[in-house]
Design a protein around this motif. Structure first.
Motif, PDB file in Angstrom:
ATOM      1  N   GLY A  28       0.775  -1.294   0.070  1.00  0.00           N
ATOM      2  CA  GLY A  28       0.062  -0.149   0.170  1.00  0.00           C
ATOM      3  C   GLY A  28       0.714   1.036   0.075  1.00  0.00           C
ATOM      4  N   ASP A  29       0.295   2.396   0.565  1.00  0.00           N
ATOM      5  CA  ASP A  29       0.935   3.592   0.712  1.00  0.00           C
ATOM      6  C   ASP A  29       1.366   4.086  -0.864  1.00  0.00           C
ATOM      7  OD1 ASP A  29       1.979   5.741   1.948  1.00  0.00           O
ATOM      8  OD2 ASP A  29       3.874   5.016   2.186  1.00  0.00           O
ATOM      9  N   TYR A  30       0.307   4.394  -1.605  1.00  0.00           N
ATOM     10  CA  TYR A  30       0.335   4.935  -2.990  1.00  0.00           C
ATOM     11  C   TYR A  30      -0.762   5.618  -3.345  1.00  0.00           C
ATOM     12  CZ  TYR A  30      -2.464   0.947  -4.414  1.00  0.00           C
ATOM     13  OH  TYR A  30      -3.439   0.044  -4.557  1.00  0.00           O
ATOM     14  N   ALA A  31      -0.945   6.544  -4.084  1.00  0.00           N
ATOM     15  CA  ALA A  31      -1.845   7.371  -4.697  1.00  0.00           C
ATOM     16  C   ALA A  31      -1.746   6.928  -6.253  1.00  0.00           C
ATOM     17  CB  ALA A  31      -1.486   8.873  -4.602  1.00  0.00           C
ATOM     18  N   THR A  32      -2.964   6.978  -6.669  1.00  0.00           N
ATOM     19  CA  THR A  32      -3.357   6.877  -8.048  1.00  0.00           C
ATOM     20  C   THR A  32      -4.476   7.751  -8.664  1.00  0.00           C
ATOM     21  OG1 THR A  32      -3.446   5.434  -9.788  1.00  0.00           O
ATOM     22  CG2 THR A  32      -4.712   4.769  -7.884  1.00  0.00           C
ATOM     23  N   GLY A  33      -5.042   7.665  -9.710  1.00  0.00           N
ATOM     24  CA  GLY A  33      -6.261   8.339  -9.982  1.00  0.00           C
ATOM     25  C   GLY A  33      -6.902   7.853 -11.555  1.00  0.00           C
ATOM     26  N   ARG A  34      -7.962   8.712 -11.771  1.00  0.00           N
ATOM     27  CA  ARG A  34      -8.684   8.266 -13.123  1.00  0.00           C
ATOM     28  C   ARG A  34      -9.064   9.587 -13.478  1.00  0.00           C
ATOM     29  NH1 ARG A  34     -11.377   4.507 -16.205  1.00  0.00           N
ATOM     30  NH2 ARG A  34     -13.529   5.495 -16.903  1.00  0.00           N
ATOM     31  N   LEU A  35      -9.155   9.772 -14.794  1.00  0.00           N
ATOM     32  CA  LEU A  35      -9.610  10.940 -15.482  1.00  0.00           C
ATOM     33  C   LEU A  35     -10.519  10.540 -16.775  1.00  0.00           C
ATOM     34  CD1 LEU A  35      -9.711  13.979 -15.287  1.00  0.00           C
ATOM     35  CD2 LEU A  35      -7.523  14.070 -16.311  1.00  0.00           C
ATOM     36  N   ALA A  36     -11.411  11.022 -16.926  1.00  0.00           N
ATOM     37  CA  ALA A  36     -12.223  10.588 -18.230  1.00  0.00           C
ATOM     38  C   ALA A  36     -12.958  11.909 -18.784  1.00  0.00           C
ATOM     39  CB  ALA A  36     -13.156   9.440 -17.885  1.00  0.00           C
ATOM     40  N   PHE A  37     -12.928  12.016 -20.041  1.00  0.00           N
ATOM     41  CA  PHE A  37     -13.732  13.022 -20.803  1.00  0.00           C
ATOM     42  C   PHE A  37     -14.480  12.442 -21.718  1.00  0.00           C
ATOM     43  CE2 PHE A  37      -9.998  15.254 -19.159  1.00  0.00           C
ATOM     44  CZ  PHE A  37     -10.560  16.314 -18.561  1.00  0.00           C
ATOM     45  N   GLY A  38     -15.771  13.034 -22.014  1.00  0.00           N
ATOM     46  CA  GLY A  38     -16.562  12.350 -23.259  1.00  0.00           C
ATOM     47  C   GLY A  38     -17.509  13.247 -23.482  1.00  0.00           C
ATOM     48  N   VAL A  39     -18.443  12.834 -24.689  1.00  0.00           N
ATOM     49  CA  VAL A  39     -19.286  13.370 -25.099  1.00  0.00           C
ATOM     50  C   VAL A  39     -20.600  12.392 -25.542  1.00  0.00           C
ATOM     51  CG1 VAL A  39     -18.184  15.285 -26.266  1.00  0.00           C
ATOM     52  CG2 VAL A  39     -18.592  13.455 -27.468  1.00  0.00           C
ATOM     53  N   GLY A  40     -21.816  12.751 -25.332  1.00  0.00           N
ATOM     54  CA  GLY A  40     -22.765  11.624 -25.790  1.00  0.00           C
ATOM     55  C   GLY A  40     -24.255  12.228 -26.108  1.00  0.00           C
ATOM     56  N   THR A  41     -25.001  11.592 -26.587  1.00  0.00           N
ATOM     57  CA  THR A  41     -26.486  12.122 -26.714  1.00  0.00           C
ATOM     58  C   THR A  41     -27.407  10.764 -26.235  1.00  0.00           C
ATOM     59  OG1 THR A  41     -26.557  10.920 -28.942  1.00  0.00           O
ATOM     60  CG2 THR A  41     -25.680  13.134 -28.843  1.00  0.00           C
ATOM     61  N   ALA A  42     -28.482  10.878 -26.564  1.00  0.00           N
ATOM     62  CA  ALA A  42     -29.456   9.635 -25.852  1.00  0.00           C
ATOM     63  C   ALA A  42     -28.918   8.528 -26.580  1.00  0.00           C
ATOM     64  CB  ALA A  42     -30.980  10.062 -26.190  1.00  0.00           C
ATOM     65  N   GLY A  43     -28.604   8.417 -27.829  1.00  0.00           N
ATOM     66  CA  GLY A  43     -28.200   7.157 -28.589  1.00  0.00           C
ATOM     67  C   GLY A  43     -26.819   6.613 -28.391  1.00  0.00           C
ATOM     68  N   TRP A  44     -25.932   7.678 -28.098  1.00  0.00           N
ATOM     69  CA  TRP A  44     -24.467   7.020 -28.230  1.00  0.00           C
ATOM     70  C   TRP A  44     -23.568   7.774 -27.287  1.00  0.00           C
ATOM     71  CZ3 TRP A  44     -20.773  10.797 -29.314  1.00  0.00           C
ATOM     72  CH2 TRP A  44     -21.359  11.885 -30.059  1.00  0.00           C
ATOM     73  N   THR A  45     -22.402   7.458 -26.812  1.00  0.00           N
ATOM     74  CA  THR A  45     -21.426   7.942 -26.011  1.00  0.00           C
ATOM     75  C   THR A  45     -20.049   7.570 -26.272  1.00  0.00           C
ATOM     76  OG1 THR A  45     -22.910   7.853 -24.110  1.00  0.00           O
ATOM     77  CG2 THR A  45     -20.825   8.414 -23.471  1.00  0.00           C
ATOM     78  N   ALA A  46     -19.113   8.645 -26.325  1.00  0.00           N
ATOM     79  CA  ALA A  46     -17.748   8.475 -26.593  1.00  0.00           C
ATOM     80  C   ALA A  46     -16.983   9.093 -25.538  1.00  0.00           C
ATOM     81  CB  ALA A  46     -17.498   9.054 -27.962  1.00  0.00           C
ATOM     82  N   ILE A  47     -16.220   8.033 -24.620  1.00  0.00           N
ATOM     83  CA  ILE A  47     -15.290   8.635 -23.732  1.00  0.00           C
ATOM     84  C   ILE A  47     -13.803   8.370 -23.706  1.00  0.00           C
ATOM     85  CG2 ILE A  47     -15.026   8.176 -21.205  1.00  0.00           C
ATOM     86  CD1 ILE A  47     -18.047   7.539 -20.951  1.00  0.00           C
ATOM     87  N   VAL A  48     -13.020   9.198 -23.465  1.00  0.00           N
ATOM     88  CA  VAL A  48     -11.461   8.942 -23.646  1.00  0.00           C
ATOM     89  C   VAL A  48     -11.088   9.157 -22.061  1.00  0.00           C
ATOM     90  CG1 VAL A  48      -9.283   9.982 -24.112  1.00  0.00           C
ATOM     91  CG2 VAL A  48     -11.175  10.046 -25.564  1.00  0.00           C
ATOM     92  N   PHE A  49     -10.295   8.103 -21.507  1.00  0.00           N
ATOM     93  CA  PHE A  49     -10.010   7.764 -20.261  1.00  0.00           C
ATOM     94  C   PHE A  49      -8.671   7.518 -19.901  1.00  0.00           C
ATOM     95  CE2 PHE A  49     -11.164   3.643 -21.599  1.00  0.00           C
ATOM     96  CZ  PHE A  49     -10.063   2.920 -20.982  1.00  0.00           C
TER      97      PHE A  49
END
Length: 91
Positions: A28-49
């Motif tokens: 243990g004793d570590y830090a990490t993280g997550r980052l995600a950006f995306g666009v979407g509508t009622a029918g589709w979604t695209a996310i870069v993470f």
């Protein structure tokens, strides 16, 4: 069209495998993280993470053969940084 933003830092505290004074199998004793950006509508979604954002090197589990703790130690490493694209389509 909607803009999607998600993410955050994560910290795992330090710990030891045993209670013995001589055997200091730390993990243990570590830090990490997550980052995600995306666009979407009622029918589709695209996310870069990006997972494991800081590309941290850490021991997530200091487990070894319990009958040979004094002889050997194995290390379970953290997943490496992962960059990806997630596409979702719902007709």
């Amino acid at each position: 069209m909607d803009l999607l933003i998600d993410g955050g830092p994560f910290y795992v505290g330090a710990s030891r495998l045993t209670f013995g004074g001589r055997q200091h199998y730390r993990m243990g004793d570590y830090a990490t993280g997550r980052l995600a950006f995306g666009v979407g509508t009622a029918g589709w979604t695209a996310i870069v993470f990006v997972d494991t954002l800081f590309d941290t090197e850490a021991n997530t589990l200091a487990y070894s053969d319990p009958f040979r703790l004094s002889d050997t130690q194995s290390i379970t490493s953290l997943r490496p940084r992962t960059i990806g694209l997630k596409l979702k389509w719902a007709p």
